[in-house]
Design a protein around this motif. Structure first.
Motif, PDB file in Angstrom:
ATOM      1  N   MET A  50     -16.582  18.987  -1.436  1.00 33.29           N
ATOM      2  CA  MET A  50     -17.419  18.666  -2.596  1.00 33.29           C
ATOM      3  C   MET A  50     -18.595  17.790  -2.208  1.00 33.29           C
ATOM      4  O   MET A  50     -19.716  17.968  -2.705  1.00 33.29           O
ATOM      5  CB  MET A  50     -16.585  17.954  -3.666  1.00 33.29           C
ATOM      6  N   ALA A  67     -10.004  33.308  -5.799  1.00 26.92           N
ATOM      7  CA  ALA A  67     -11.244  32.558  -5.582  1.00 26.92           C
ATOM      8  C   ALA A  67     -12.437  33.326  -6.134  1.00 26.92           C
ATOM      9  O   ALA A  67     -13.356  32.741  -6.727  1.00 26.92           O
ATOM     10  CB  ALA A  67     -11.434  32.284  -4.087  1.00 26.92           C
ATOM     11  N   GLN A 108      -9.189  26.427   1.950  1.00 28.29           N
ATOM     12  CA  GLN A 108      -7.958  26.161   1.209  1.00 28.29           C
ATOM     13  C   GLN A 108      -6.732  26.737   1.909  1.00 28.29           C
ATOM     14  O   GLN A 108      -5.662  26.116   1.935  1.00 28.29           O
ATOM     15  CB  GLN A 108      -8.073  26.739  -0.209  1.00 28.29           C
ATOM     16  N   ARG A 116     -10.460  24.862 -16.015  1.00 32.09           N
ATOM     17  CA  ARG A 116     -11.683  24.798 -15.217  1.00 32.09           C
ATOM     18  C   ARG A 116     -12.889  25.280 -16.012  1.00 32.09           C
ATOM     19  O   ARG A 116     -13.962  24.674 -15.966  1.00 32.09           O
ATOM     20  CB  ARG A 116     -11.513  25.638 -13.948  1.00 32.09           C
ATOM     21  N   SER A 147     -14.820  32.191  -9.192  1.00 33.67           N
ATOM     22  CA  SER A 147     -16.267  32.150  -9.004  1.00 33.67           C
ATOM     23  C   SER A 147     -16.985  32.948 -10.081  1.00 33.67           C
ATOM     24  O   SER A 147     -18.029  32.525 -10.602  1.00 33.67           O
ATOM     25  CB  SER A 147     -16.631  32.683  -7.614  1.00 33.67           C
ATOM     26  N   SER A 196     -14.450  29.047   0.800  1.00 36.72           N
ATOM     27  CA  SER A 196     -13.429  28.382  -0.005  1.00 36.72           C
ATOM     28  C   SER A 196     -12.037  28.913   0.327  1.00 36.72           C
ATOM     29  O   SER A 196     -11.068  28.142   0.393  1.00 36.72           O
ATOM     30  CB  SER A 196     -13.726  28.558  -1.497  1.00 36.72           C
ATOM     31  N   SER A 207     -10.763  18.957   0.060  1.00 30.08           N
ATOM     32  CA  SER A 207     -11.612  19.394  -1.053  1.00 30.08           C
ATOM     33  C   SER A 207     -12.664  18.345  -1.377  1.00 30.08           C
ATOM     34  O   SER A 207     -13.795  18.680  -1.748  1.00 30.08           O
ATOM     35  CB  SER A 207     -10.753  19.674  -2.293  1.00 30.08           C
ATOM     36  N   GLN A 223      -9.664  21.850  -7.415  1.00 28.20           N
ATOM     37  CA  GLN A 223      -9.786  22.713  -6.247  1.00 28.20           C
ATOM     38  C   GLN A 223      -8.468  22.805  -5.488  1.00 28.20           C
ATOM     39  O   GLN A 223      -8.078  23.878  -5.023  1.00 28.20           O
ATOM     40  CB  GLN A 223     -10.880  22.193  -5.317  1.00 28.20           C
TER      41      GLN A 223
END
Length: 414
Positions: free
Chosen positions: A354, A150, A338, A28, A154, A334, A350, A134
């Motif tokens: 988005m 998460a 999730q 990521r 972040s 988030s 997801s 995600q």
């Protein structure tokens, strides 16, 4: 009073010890820093070729349109096939796109049309990559650890947001092809790292149909907590788009120079990074819904303070608080989305998430710029902050189950 759970190590015995977490975070980050550097280089190069501000807007449009057109198909694809393989293919396409921009720069063959074409391909690749990355994250750790994961993800993203554009601009100054070459390397590294993530559980493959493709919307509409969280973020960002007017504030209101503009742009990311690191060590424990609404209200108040400020330090402080409040809301949203979504639906949900985020960011900038042209920058920003407060109050009444949400890791999941 909001409670935070006790700190737990992120290394030995913690979230990074779980198989695949480190590899996915590396993937990521590699993809994100490549994207940030590439965006800066493309912006500089397209403006150098055309000397038109409209060209910069067209670059954003070329990235946004593929996402709108493909995001639901991408979400369904992420739920039908191996998410690791899809992400690796997308990151390989991004690496090839960066390499083609590097080659075009070296050979002096790049034209605006060619850059737009490459950007469209890159936008399509990111539309498929995003839901996969995600959806993979929550399957790697137990639910009680996911809010901390998460927050860590972040914090890494905010770090990339701070350093990526700076590195991209520096490398572009050394040669137009250099940032693209480095970006290609980061994308290739991201594709390699994702292949070492353990495969997830086997998911049933729904037959391709309109109901299956748009299943994420049906799922979200049936769950008030998720619908409330996603729509709250949509309207808060849409109304509170102060960052789009930072050049106006730096030049005409604060009467500062480009260095001050850089400080203003960095301030939200600095605040977000600080709170992300705090939430990594001290994850949200109780009263998550109230904390999220409080963070959105604080976001609105910070927007108003920034809008009225005539002092550079006060403006930087307000933007720092704004970024910190936004990250609290992001982590709660988030985690909620999730953890309440079954694995076989995470790609499609997801994708909708988005789309909401992308739409709010793009339309928020457009709304702020257009409204400022008619009523001025200060009334626009202040009105946006007030509007954010109003939305937070309305959503508290419209979504009482979201307001009463307690622990994120015990939220019901169908």
């Amino acid at each position: 009073m909001v409670q935070f759970s006790s700190p737990i190590s992120v290394t030995r015995g913690g979230i990074l010890s779980h198989p695949g977490v480190l590899q996915l975070l590396f993937s990521r980050c590699g993809s994100a820093i490549g994207y940030q550097m590439q965006s800066v280089a493309i912006g500089w190069q397209i403006y150098a070729l055309t000397h038109r501000a409209l060209s910069l807007g067209l670059v954003g449009l070329a990235q946004f349109l593929p996402m709108v057109a493909l995001i639901f198909v991408a979400g369904h694809t992420a739920d039908r096939f191996d998410r690791r393989r899809i992400a690796a293919i997308c990151q390989t396409v991004e690496a090839l796109g960066a390499a083609s921009l590097a080659a075009g720069s070296v050979l002096h063959m790049l034209t605006p049309a060619l850059i737009y074409a490459v950007v469209i391909v890159l936008g399509a690749a990111r539309a498929f990559e995003g839901p996969c990355l995600q959806a993979m994250l929550p399957s790697l750790v137990p639910p009680p650890l996911f809010p901390r994961l998460a927050a860590l993800a972040s914090s890494l993203f905010q770090t990339v947001t701070i350093i990526g554009p700076s590195i991209g601009g520096l490398l572009y100054g050394l040669g137009a092809s250099l940032p693209y070459e480095v970006c290609a390397g980061f994308f290739a590294l991201a594709a390699l790292c994702i292949t070492f993530v353990p495969p997830g559980v086997r998911r049933p493959r729904e037959p391709v149909s309109l109901r299956a493709v748009f299943g994420g919307i049906v799922f979200i509409r049936a769950r008030p907590q998720i619908l409330g969280a996603i729509s709250l973020d949509l309207f808060a960002v849409l109304l509170g788009g102060a960052t789009a007017l930072l050049p106006v504030y730096a030049s005409d209101i604060l009467h500062a120079g480009p260095f001050a503009l850089g400080c203003l742009r960095a301030a939200p990311a600095v605040g977000a990074l600080a709170i992300s690191l705090l939430l990594t060590r001290h994850p949200i424990g109780r009263h998550a819904g109230r904390l999220m609404f409080g963070a959105v209200a604080l976001f609105g108040i910070a927007t108003i303070v920034f809008g009225l400020s005539r002092s550079l330090p006060v403006s930087i402080a307000a933007l720092t608080v704004l970024g910190a409040a936004d990250v609290v809301s992001v982590v709660v949203r988030s985690s909620l989305v999730q953890l309440q979504t079954p694995d076989h639906m995470r790609g499609r949900v997801s994708a909708v998430n988005m789309l909401f985020i992308g739409t709010s960011n793009q339309l928020g900038e457009f709304e702020s710029g257009t409204l400022a042209a008619f009523i001025g920058a200060v009334p626009t920003v202040v009105a946006g902050g007030v509007g954010t407060l109003v939305v937070a109050l309305l959503w508290m009444g419209l979504f009482p189950t979201l307001r009463k949400l307690d622990r994120l890791d015990t939220a019901p999941k169908d």
